[in-house]
Design an enzyme around this catalytic site. Sequence first.
Site, PDB file in Angstrom:
ATOM      1  CD  GLU A 438      -2.986   0.527  -0.183  1.00 42.90           C
ATOM      2  OE1 GLU A 438      -3.351  -0.614  -0.520  1.00 42.90           O
ATOM      3  OE2 GLU A 438      -3.205   1.827  -0.731  1.00 42.90           O
TER       4      GLU A 438
HETATM    5  C1  LIG Z   1       2.610  -9.936   1.067  1.00 44.26           C
HETATM    6  C2  LIG Z   1       2.394  -8.872  -0.012  1.00 44.26           C
HETATM    7  C3  LIG Z   1       0.905  -8.589  -0.484  1.00 44.26           C
HETATM    8  C4  LIG Z   1       0.512  -7.627  -1.328  1.00 44.26           C
HETATM    9  N1  LIG Z   1      -0.597  -7.540  -1.599  1.00 44.26           N
HETATM   10  C5  LIG Z   1      -1.059  -6.603  -2.950  1.00 44.26           C
HETATM   11  C6  LIG Z   1      -2.217  -6.731  -3.206  1.00 44.26           C
HETATM   12  O1  LIG Z   1      -3.199  -7.293  -2.696  1.00 44.26           O
HETATM   13  N2  LIG Z   1      -2.607  -6.091  -4.481  1.00 44.26           N
HETATM   14  C7  LIG Z   1      -1.615  -5.338  -5.181  1.00 44.26           C
HETATM   15  O2  LIG Z   1      -1.809  -5.159  -6.366  1.00 44.26           O
HETATM   16  N3  LIG Z   1      -0.266  -5.491  -4.707  1.00 44.26           N
HETATM   17  C8  LIG Z   1       0.177  -6.151  -3.427  1.00 44.26           C
HETATM   18  N4  LIG Z   1       1.264  -6.161  -3.253  1.00 44.26           N
HETATM   19  C9  LIG Z   1       2.296  -5.645  -3.985  1.00 44.26           C
HETATM   20  C10 LIG Z   1       2.915  -4.349  -2.986  1.00 44.26           C
HETATM   21  O3  LIG Z   1       2.003  -3.160  -3.086  1.00 44.26           O
HETATM   22  C11 LIG Z   1       4.058  -3.893  -3.629  1.00 44.26           C
HETATM   23  O4  LIG Z   1       5.333  -4.726  -3.258  1.00 44.26           O
HETATM   24  C12 LIG Z   1       4.760  -2.540  -3.414  1.00 44.26           C
HETATM   25  O5  LIG Z   1       3.865  -1.331  -3.774  1.00 44.26           O
HETATM   26  C13 LIG Z   1       6.072  -2.019  -3.807  1.00 44.26           C
HETATM   27  O6  LIG Z   1       6.236  -2.443  -5.097  1.00 44.26           O
HETATM   28  P1  LIG Z   1       7.619  -3.457  -5.252  1.00 44.26           P
HETATM   29  O7  LIG Z   1       7.421  -4.721  -4.746  1.00 44.26           O
HETATM   30  O8  LIG Z   1       7.605  -3.575  -6.656  1.00 44.26           O
HETATM   31  O9  LIG Z   1       8.918  -2.546  -4.990  1.00 44.26           O
HETATM   32  P2  LIG Z   1       9.690  -1.460  -5.902  1.00 44.26           P
HETATM   33  O10 LIG Z   1       8.864  -0.612  -6.620  1.00 44.26           O
HETATM   34  O11 LIG Z   1      10.516  -2.228  -6.682  1.00 44.26           O
HETATM   35  O12 LIG Z   1      10.551  -0.681  -4.773  1.00 44.26           O
HETATM   36  C14 LIG Z   1      11.464  -0.959  -4.126  1.00 44.26           C
HETATM   37  C15 LIG Z   1      12.394   0.038  -3.490  1.00 44.26           C
HETATM   38  O13 LIG Z   1      12.467   1.071  -4.085  1.00 44.26           O
HETATM   39  C16 LIG Z   1      11.921   2.290  -3.647  1.00 44.26           C
HETATM   40  N5  LIG Z   1      11.321   3.168  -4.586  1.00 44.26           N
HETATM   41  C17 LIG Z   1      10.670   2.645  -5.847  1.00 44.26           C
HETATM   42  N6  LIG Z   1      10.207   3.836  -6.382  1.00 44.26           N
HETATM   43  C18 LIG Z   1      10.336   4.725  -5.496  1.00 44.26           C
HETATM   44  C19 LIG Z   1      10.348   6.149  -5.965  1.00 44.26           C
HETATM   45  N7  LIG Z   1       9.723   6.696  -6.766  1.00 44.26           N
HETATM   46  N8  LIG Z   1      10.846   6.956  -4.823  1.00 44.26           N
HETATM   47  C20 LIG Z   1      11.555   6.735  -3.643  1.00 44.26           C
HETATM   48  N9  LIG Z   1      11.598   5.209  -3.479  1.00 44.26           N
HETATM   49  C21 LIG Z   1      11.297   4.249  -4.422  1.00 44.26           C
HETATM   50  C22 LIG Z   1      10.737   1.628  -2.551  1.00 44.26           C
HETATM   51  O14 LIG Z   1      10.385   2.644  -1.589  1.00 44.26           O
HETATM   52  C23 LIG Z   1      11.193   0.332  -2.125  1.00 44.26           C
HETATM   53  O15 LIG Z   1      12.123   0.653  -1.044  1.00 44.26           O
HETATM   54  C24 LIG Z   1       1.647  -7.132  -1.979  1.00 44.26           C
HETATM   55  C25 LIG Z   1       3.044  -7.086  -1.673  1.00 44.26           C
HETATM   56  C26 LIG Z   1       3.346  -8.162  -0.717  1.00 44.26           C
HETATM   57  C27 LIG Z   1       4.855  -8.612  -0.764  1.00 44.26           C
END
Ligand SMILES: Cc1cc2nc3c(=O)[nH]c(=O)nc-3n(C[C@H](O)[C@H](O)[C@H](O)COP(=O)(O)OP(=O)(O)OC[C@H]3O[C@@H](n4cnc5c(N)ncnc54)[C@H](O)[C@@H]3O)c2cc1C
Length: 596
Positions: A438
Site C-alpha cells: 500500500e
Molecule cells: C505480501 C504482499 C501482499 C501484497 N498485496 C498486494 C495486493 O493485494 N494487490 C496489489 O496490487 N499489490 C500487492 N502487493 C504489492 C505491493 O503493493 C508492492 O510490493 C509495493 O507497492 C512495492 O512495489 P515493489 O515490490 O515492486 O517494490 P519497488 O517498487 O521495486 O520498490 C523497491 C524499493 O524502491 C523504492 N522506490 C521505488 N520507487 C521509488 C520512488 N519513486 N521514490 C522513492 N523510492 C522508490 C521503494 O520505496 C522500495 O524501497 C503486495 C506485496 C506483498 C509482498
Amino acid sequence: MYHAPVRDLRFVIHELVGESAVRSCPSFADYSAETADAILSEAARFAEGVLDPINKSGDRDGAKWTPDGVIAAPGFKEAFAKFVEGGWTTLKASPEFGGQGVPSIISTALEEIWASANLAFKLCPMLTAGAIEALSHCGSPAQKKLFLPKMVSGEWTGTMNLTEPQAGTDLGSIRTRAVPDGNRHRLFGQKIFITYGDHDLTPNIVHMVLARIEGSPPGTKGISLFIVPKVLINEDGSLGAPNEVRCVSIEHKLGIHGSPTCVLAYGDDKGAIGHLVGEQNRGLEYMFIMMNAARLSVGLEGYALAERAFQQAADWAKTRVQGKPPVPNPSGGPLPIIHHPDVKRMLLTMKSTTEAMRALGLYAAHQLDLGSDHPDAAKRAAAAARGDLLIPIVKAWSTENGVELASLGVQVHGGMGFIEETGAAQTLRDVRITTIYEGTTGIQANDLIGRKVGRDQGAAMGLLLSEISADLEGIKSSNAAVSAARSAAAEGVQILKEATASLLASQQSDPKRGLAIAVPYLKTAGTVLGAWLMARSASIAAGEIEAGSKESEYYNSKLASARFYAEHIAPMALSYSRIVKNGIDSVVSTDATLIA
Ligand SMILES: Cc1cc2nc3c(=O)[nH]c(=O)nc-3n(C[C@H](O)[C@H](O)[C@H](O)COP(=O)(O)OP(=O)(O)OC[C@H]3O[C@@H](n4cnc5c(N)ncnc54)[C@H](O)[C@@H]3O)c2cc1C
C-alpha cells in the site's frame, strides 16, 4: 494470549476525540458511546476467542496452493463464516448496500483489533472493503446492485489487482491488456502479490483489476479499472462458468503465512471477462479515491502489531525470573525481569509509542469522517485537507515504528524471542510487510512532502501546528507528567515548524532536493503529533484522577506513558529535524556508483 485494548480505544474515541465530535456528522447523529462500547466489547470477544487462537497455526501451516485452487489456512474458513455471521463485514459499508455505515473512527478501532489478533486473516476483509469502496465510488448503478450487496454481506470477497512483475511502485508500467468485446472486455496478463487472490472461503471472488485498454496512451494516463469475477455471474445473479483467472502459485513469505499472496494469470485462452468501471483511462484516479482509507488501514496494522508485541513482551517480562534488579526485595532472591530498569524502558517505549500511534490513527480517521460528512462545507474541506495531510504520516510512521517495536519485543524475550515458540518472532515477521504494501515508506514520505506540504506551501501543516499550540496553551495542569508532556509537545511544535520551513526552502531551489530527507521529515512530524496527543491524553488523565475517578490505575498508567514519551520518544524529533536541515547534500551529491 491477546487481549484487545478496549479501555484505551474507548479513551481515545470518547475522551480524546469525544462523543459529540463523532456525532457532529449527520450520518452519525445516532452514535452513542454505549453503542460503540458494545461493538468494541463484542469485537474483542470475537478476536480473542476466534481469531487469536488460529494466528499461530495460520503462521505454521499457512494457506496451500493446489491445482484446483487455494485452500485457506486451517481454521480460517470456519472463522470467516463466523465473521460473516457476526455481521462484521457489514459495519463500514453504506446502508444502501446492506452495510451499517459506522463512522471510520469505530471501524478503525475494530480493524486494529482484527489486525492484532490475526493480521493474515484481517487482510481478507480489508481488501474486500477496498474493492467495495472502489465500486461504491466509481461503479455504475447496475454494477453496484450486482456486486455490492454480496460483497458487503461477506458472501463474496474482493481483491485489488495492481501489481505486476515490472509494475510495483511504478504503476504507470502496467501491461495487462484489455480488449473490447461488445459491452465488456477480455483481459490478458499476469498480476503478482495479490492478497487473497484465491481461496476457498467463499464461492466467488471479485477482482478489481488495473489494465490498459488496447490503444490507450502509455503511462499512468492509459490505465483503466475492471471488475473481473472469479466465477461469471448469470443474468439471474446465480453463479455460472469459471472466468479465465487462474492462480498460478502462491508466494513463500517472511510472514502473514495465513494470507495467500497469489500470482494470477488472466486470459489463458479467450481472455478473462472484465467489466469496465467508470470511464476508460481513469483507473488510477479511481484507485487514488480510496487510497486514504486503504493507507489508514495499513497504518493501523503497524500499531496493532506493536500492541500485540507489547502484550507478548509484558507477559514474558512478568514471569521470566532473572537476576536481582535494583528494587526493594525482602526475599533477596532473583525477580522477574520486568523490574530491571532497562526492561522497563523497553516496555515503556513499546507502550507509549503504541498509544501515541493509536491516538493519531483514530484522530486521522475522525478527520476522514468529518471530511466526508460534516454539514458545514468549510469544516468539511478543512477536515478533508487535514485527513489528507495525516494519512501518509499514519501509514509510514506507524508501520516503521511497528517494525522497530516488534523487534524490541523480541529483545525483551532475550534468546526465547528468537525461538518461534513464544510468538514474538511471528509478530516481527508479520509486521515487516506493513512498511511495504500500500505504498512503501519512501512513497508515503514523497507524498507528504510533495502533494501534502509542498503543494500548499505548508498551509495545512501550519494550520494544524497553530491549533496544536493553542491547544497546548489551554493545558494548565500542575501535574508533573502533564507539564513534561506539554513542554515536550510545545518544543516539538517549534521543531516541526522549523523543519517545515527548512523543507520548503530546499524545495524552492529544486523540488527534488527534498526527496533526500522526506522520510526524516515524516518521522519528525509523526513524533511531534504523537507528543501533542500524548500531552492532551495526560491532561485528561490528570483531570480524571483529580476528580476522584475510580479508574485511577488506568489514568496513572496513561500519565506514566505520556511522561515517558515526553522524555524518551519526543526528543527524537530534534534528531530527525537536524537531518531535514543538514542531510540533503550527503545524499544528493553522492553518486550511486559510490554506494554500490
Ligand atoms: C505480501 C504482499 C501482499 C501484497 N498485496 C498486494 C495486493 O493485494 N494487490 C496489489 O496490487 N499489490 C500487492 N502487493 C504489492 C505491493 O503493493 C508492492 O510490493 C509495493 O507497492 C512495492 O512495489 P515493489 O515490490 O515492486 O517494490 P519497488 O517498487 O521495486 O520498490 C523497491 C524499493 O524502491 C523504492 N522506490 C521505488 N520507487 C521509488 C520512488 N519513486 N521514490 C522513492 N523510492 C522508490 C521503494 O520505496 C522500495 O524501497 C503486495 C506485496 C506483498 C509482498
